[in-house]
Design an enzyme around this catalytic site. Sequence first.
Site, PDB file in Angstrom:
ATOM      1  N   SER A  55       0.918  -1.298   0.015  1.00 35.82           N
ATOM      2  CA  SER A  55       0.047  -0.015   0.057  1.00 35.82           C
ATOM      3  C   SER A  55       1.025   1.217   0.027  1.00 35.82           C
ATOM      4  CB  SER A  55      -1.097   0.219   1.283  1.00 35.82           C
ATOM      5  OG  SER A  55      -1.903   1.131   1.330  1.00 35.82           O
ATOM      6  N   TYR A  69      -5.675   9.207  -4.880  1.00 32.66           N
ATOM      7  CA  TYR A  69      -4.606   8.139  -4.523  1.00 32.66           C
ATOM      8  C   TYR A  69      -4.852   7.600  -2.961  1.00 32.66           C
ATOM      9  CZ  TYR A  69       0.004   6.141  -3.754  1.00 32.66           C
ATOM     10  OH  TYR A  69       0.839   5.301  -3.272  1.00 32.66           O
ATOM     11  N   LYS A  73      -5.383   3.485  -1.812  1.00 29.35           N
ATOM     12  CA  LYS A  73      -4.675   2.715  -0.977  1.00 29.35           C
ATOM     13  C   LYS A  73      -5.284   2.442   0.241  1.00 29.35           C
ATOM     14  CE  LYS A  73      -1.260   2.702  -3.959  1.00 29.35           C
ATOM     15  NZ  LYS A  73      -0.744   1.341  -4.483  1.00 29.35           N
TER      16      LYS A  73
END
Length: 83
Positions: A55, A69, A73
């Site tokens: 991650s 983003y 993750k």
Amino acid sequence: FNCAGYSIPLAFEDLTPSNFRSQVDVNYLGSVHVVKAFLPHMTQNGIGGNIILTSSMSGQTGTYGYSGYSPTKFALRGFAECL
């Protein structure tokens, strides 16, 4: 070992829906597809194995400018915990 991802570092209001979609497709679904492809081969012989998903620190805490983003993750971390 699975590590896929890229970011478009812009403020939330400057990102388009396609910017969000492309990051979800690569950063999250890219890993989902790899696990989906390999998991049957790992379990069919009874030996098993390990799946490692990478991650990001942005997957632990939200970061300004990474609103496309960071959530991908976060999702990857949740996916790993579900496995």
